[in-house]
Motif scaffolding. Structure first.
Motif, PDB file in Angstrom:
ATOM      1  N   GLN A 140       0.883  -1.404   0.261  1.00 47.98           N
ATOM      2  CA  GLN A 140       0.348   0.108   0.214  1.00 47.98           C
ATOM      3  C   GLN A 140       0.963   1.801   0.160  1.00 47.98           C
ATOM      4  N   LEU A 141       2.372   1.052   1.334  1.00 49.10           N
ATOM      5  CA  LEU A 141       2.963   2.545   0.939  1.00 49.10           C
ATOM      6  C   LEU A 141       3.740   2.588  -0.627  1.00 49.10           C
ATOM      7  N   ILE A 142       4.045   1.796  -1.271  1.00 48.96           N
ATOM      8  CA  ILE A 142       4.556   1.611  -2.638  1.00 48.96           C
ATOM      9  C   ILE A 142       3.381   2.194  -3.486  1.00 48.96           C
ATOM     10  N   LEU A 143       2.327   1.861  -3.712  1.00 49.45           N
ATOM     11  CA  LEU A 143       1.125   3.052  -4.441  1.00 49.45           C
ATOM     12  C   LEU A 143       1.204   4.108  -3.951  1.00 49.45           C
ATOM     13  N   LYS A 144       1.486   4.675  -2.757  1.00 49.65           N
ATOM     14  CA  LYS A 144       1.366   6.027  -1.962  1.00 49.65           C
ATOM     15  C   LYS A 144       2.213   6.633  -2.621  1.00 49.65           C
ATOM     16  N   GLN A 145       3.164   5.972  -2.251  1.00 47.09           N
ATOM     17  CA  GLN A 145       4.657   6.911  -3.183  1.00 47.09           C
ATOM     18  C   GLN A 145       4.132   6.923  -4.478  1.00 47.09           C
ATOM     19  N   ALA A 146       3.630   5.953  -5.453  1.00 51.60           N
ATOM     20  CA  ALA A 146       3.484   6.309  -6.598  1.00 51.60           C
ATOM     21  C   ALA A 146       3.252   7.079  -6.933  1.00 51.60           C
ATOM     22  N   ILE A 147       1.501   7.335  -6.734  1.00 50.73           N
ATOM     23  CA  ILE A 147       0.774   8.354  -6.471  1.00 50.73           C
ATOM     24  C   ILE A 147       1.124  10.011  -6.280  1.00 50.73           C
ATOM     25  N   SER A 148       1.968   9.836  -5.398  1.00 48.36           N
ATOM     26  CA  SER A 148       2.830  11.170  -4.589  1.00 48.36           C
ATOM     27  C   SER A 148       3.817  11.386  -5.753  1.00 48.36           C
ATOM     28  N   LYS A 149       4.378  10.317  -6.814  1.00 53.19           N
ATOM     29  CA  LYS A 149       5.748  11.326  -7.326  1.00 53.19           C
ATOM     30  C   LYS A 149       4.774  11.613  -8.607  1.00 53.19           C
ATOM     31  N   VAL A 150       3.373  10.988  -8.827  1.00 55.89           N
ATOM     32  CA  VAL A 150       3.169  11.772 -10.654  1.00 55.89           C
ATOM     33  C   VAL A 150       1.740  12.363 -10.006  1.00 55.89           C
ATOM     34  N   LYS A 151       1.604  12.614  -8.196  1.00 56.68           N
ATOM     35  CA  LYS A 151       0.860  13.953  -8.493  1.00 56.68           C
ATOM     36  C   LYS A 151      -0.537  13.951  -8.726  1.00 56.68           C
ATOM     37  N   ILE A 152      -1.067  12.987  -8.326  1.00 58.93           N
ATOM     38  CA  ILE A 152      -2.029  12.383  -8.670  1.00 58.93           C
ATOM     39  C   ILE A 152      -3.234  12.322  -7.393  1.00 58.93           C
ATOM     40  N   GLN A 153      -3.723  13.521  -7.137  1.00 63.99           N
ATOM     41  CA  GLN A 153      -4.751  13.708  -5.997  1.00 63.99           C
ATOM     42  C   GLN A 153      -5.831  13.212  -5.550  1.00 63.99           C
ATOM     43  N   LYS A 154      -6.803  11.819  -5.969  1.00 62.04           N
ATOM     44  CA  LYS A 154      -7.229  11.157  -5.742  1.00 62.04           C
ATOM     45  C   LYS A 154      -6.499  10.195  -5.078  1.00 62.04           C
ATOM     46  N   PRO A 155      -8.199   9.564  -4.257  1.00 63.57           N
ATOM     47  CA  PRO A 155      -6.880   8.956  -3.464  1.00 63.57           C
ATOM     48  C   PRO A 155      -7.321   7.832  -3.147  1.00 63.57           C
ATOM     49  N   VAL A 156      -6.459   7.245  -4.003  1.00 61.32           N
ATOM     50  CA  VAL A 156      -6.503   5.846  -5.227  1.00 61.32           C
ATOM     51  C   VAL A 156      -6.227   4.863  -4.174  1.00 61.32           C
ATOM     52  N   THR A 157      -6.449   3.435  -3.876  1.00 63.39           N
ATOM     53  CA  THR A 157      -5.915   2.828  -3.157  1.00 63.39           C
ATOM     54  C   THR A 157      -6.077   1.176  -4.277  1.00 63.39           C
ATOM     55  N   LEU A 158      -4.695   1.014  -3.552  1.00 62.68           N
ATOM     56  CA  LEU A 158      -4.943  -1.141  -4.511  1.00 62.68           C
ATOM     57  C   LEU A 158      -6.139  -1.770  -5.219  1.00 62.68           C
ATOM     58  N   HIS A 159      -7.248  -1.673  -4.858  1.00 64.41           N
ATOM     59  CA  HIS A 159      -8.403  -1.967  -5.306  1.00 64.41           C
ATOM     60  C   HIS A 159      -8.686  -1.364  -6.440  1.00 64.41           C
ATOM     61  N   TRP A 160      -8.622   0.107  -6.401  1.00 61.03           N
ATOM     62  CA  TRP A 160      -8.419   0.590  -8.111  1.00 61.03           C
ATOM     63  C   TRP A 160      -8.289  -0.080  -9.221  1.00 61.03           C
ATOM     64  N   LEU A 161      -7.049  -0.279  -9.020  1.00 60.61           N
ATOM     65  CA  LEU A 161      -6.220  -1.007 -10.263  1.00 60.61           C
ATOM     66  C   LEU A 161      -6.865  -2.091 -10.432  1.00 60.61           C
ATOM     67  N   ARG A 162      -7.864  -2.878  -9.912  1.00 58.05           N
ATOM     68  CA  ARG A 162      -8.665  -3.492  -9.887  1.00 58.05           C
ATOM     69  C   ARG A 162      -9.609  -3.828 -11.089  1.00 58.05           C
ATOM     70  N   HIS A 163     -10.371  -2.604 -10.548  1.00 55.23           N
ATOM     71  CA  HIS A 163     -11.813  -2.143 -11.083  1.00 55.23           C
ATOM     72  C   HIS A 163     -11.418  -1.168 -11.778  1.00 55.23           C
ATOM     73  N   SER A 164      -9.801  -0.747 -12.242  1.00 59.84           N
ATOM     74  CA  SER A 164     -10.343   0.080 -13.638  1.00 59.84           C
ATOM     75  C   SER A 164      -9.679  -1.138 -14.566  1.00 59.84           C
ATOM     76  N   TYR A 165      -8.738  -2.399 -14.945  1.00 56.77           N
ATOM     77  CA  TYR A 165      -8.649  -3.060 -14.816  1.00 56.77           C
ATOM     78  C   TYR A 165      -9.867  -3.913 -15.800  1.00 56.77           C
ATOM     79  N   ALA A 166     -10.326  -3.713 -14.982  1.00 64.66           N
ATOM     80  CA  ALA A 166     -12.272  -4.533 -15.580  1.00 64.66           C
ATOM     81  C   ALA A 166     -13.272  -3.429 -16.205  1.00 64.66           C
ATOM     82  N   THR A 167     -12.738  -2.628 -15.964  1.00 71.20           N
ATOM     83  CA  THR A 167     -13.493  -1.313 -16.422  1.00 71.20           C
ATOM     84  C   THR A 167     -13.147  -0.843 -17.949  1.00 71.20           C
TER      85      THR A 167
END
Length: 347
Positions: free
Chosen positions: A275-302
């Motif tokens: 979870q911390l790895i994802l948090k660091q990635a979000i911070s680096k690319v300056k995405i303001q959304k409260p992204v969680t790991l499960h968002w990646l699964r939702h995004s894959y399906a969509t």
């Protein structure tokens, strides 16, 4: 093991803080407890405030926070029944803690005398009065129904226990551009590999961390997911691009037991570290959304749905029992919506 234990509040949760002198062996031991977490703010390890943990760490229970002796005994029997039915440990903990809350409310009443009316009173006087969520209420109802199905002498009519009306919450989805930014944020190959594999196969966090090298079938370009949610096995396709990344990763890290291991060889990678790895990635690319790991699964399906993949195949890939669960992605897919012309444009 020399330790001290005390009750604390952490993120509005009742927890038990365990303090001890820093020692790798003791840290590894505390990690073995269910839902053990490290608080950098309080500088302590902490565990759920459960009956078992209070007894284990010799914390005197408050009389108003425990069920009656009959309730404690019945909760223990319920846990044994859940385990005999092969429910996962997390489900055993969730259901027993939910039932405990109900039993505490009726600690003065014999269990055999509890009725459906009591469930309604509990919902009104405890759940609603304390502004607790509908999902928590649903958890309680699940636990109550399952518990009273296992009790012979009862006035409870299980089939007539009503559930709260479900709120229709849409899954959170990232654009392909946002996903690409997140997946390319890390230069560390292990960190990058874990996030890429989660998205490319639509994996749950637990499924990723439970993967073993032998689950990767490079000849058939598939991953075999063993004993996933609901005790089910399933296969997901493995893209050639991911397979090449996995080969580079394997040469560099040479995992022994799990595909992704922590600092101790042979041990599963820690979910909180992921979870911390994802948090660091979000911070680096300056995405303001409260992204969680499960968002990646939702995004894959969509993204699969938007590219024309049949909903039935997506259901299989995600491991959903019901097609209704998968159909929710039709409400967040923008493929058809973007083709609709607003009447405002004709004004």
């Amino acid at each position: 093991m020399i330790w001290t234990a005390k009750l604390i509040k952490h993120n509005n949760e009742n927890r038990i803080a365990i303090q001890f002198e820093k020692n790798d062996r003791l840290i590894q031991r505390i990690k073995e407890f269910d839902d053990a977490r490290w608080s950098a703010q309080k500088m302590v390890w902490h565990l759920p405030d459960t009956i078992e943990n209070r007894i284990r760490f010799k914390i005197a229970p408050q009389s108003n926070s425990l069920p009656s002796s009959e309730g404690v005994e019945q909760i223990e029997k319920f846990k044994q029944w859940l385990r005999s039915k092969r429910y996962s440990q997390s489900t055993v903990v969730t259901y027993s803690e939910a039932l405990k809350s109900f039993m505490v409310f009726y600690r003065e009443k014999p269990i055999a005398d509890i009725t459906n009316e009591d469930v309604i009173v509990y919902n009104n006087e405890h759940i609603l009065k304390n502004n607790l969520s509908a999902s928590y209420q649903n958890q309680i109802v699940n636990a109550i129904k399952l518990f009273f199905q296992t009790i012979r002498e009862t006035k409870m009519m299980v089939d007539k226990i009503h559930r709260p009306k479900r709120s229709k919450v849409l899954p959170n989805v990232l654009s392909k551009e946002e996903v690409k930014l997140i997946l390319e944020a890390h230069s560390n190959i292990k960190h990058k590999m874990m996030l890429c594999l989660m998205y490319s196969c639509g994996l749950r966090c637990g499924e990723l961390l439970a993967l073993k090298p032998l689950n990767i079938d490079s000849k058939r370009n598939i991953i075999l997911l063993k004993n996933s949610k609901g005790k089910k096995d399933r296969i997901v396709p493995l893209s050639p691009k991911i397979l090449n990344m996995l080969r580079d990763y394997y040469i560099l890290y040479k995992p022994k037991t799990f595909l992704f291991e922590g600092q101790i060889i042979g041990n599963q990678y820690d979910a909180r570290s992921l979870q911390l790895i994802l948090k660091q990635a979000i911070s680096k690319v300056k995405i303001q959304k409260p992204v969680t790991l499960h968002w990646l699964r939702h995004s894959y399906a969509t993204h699969l749905l938007e590219s024309g993949t049949d909903l039935r195949y997506i259901q299989e890939l995600l491991g959903h029992n019901s097609s209704k669960t998968t159909e929710i992605y039709t409400h967040v897919s923008t493929k058809s919506i973007q083709q609709i012309k607003s009447p405002f444009d004709d004004l």
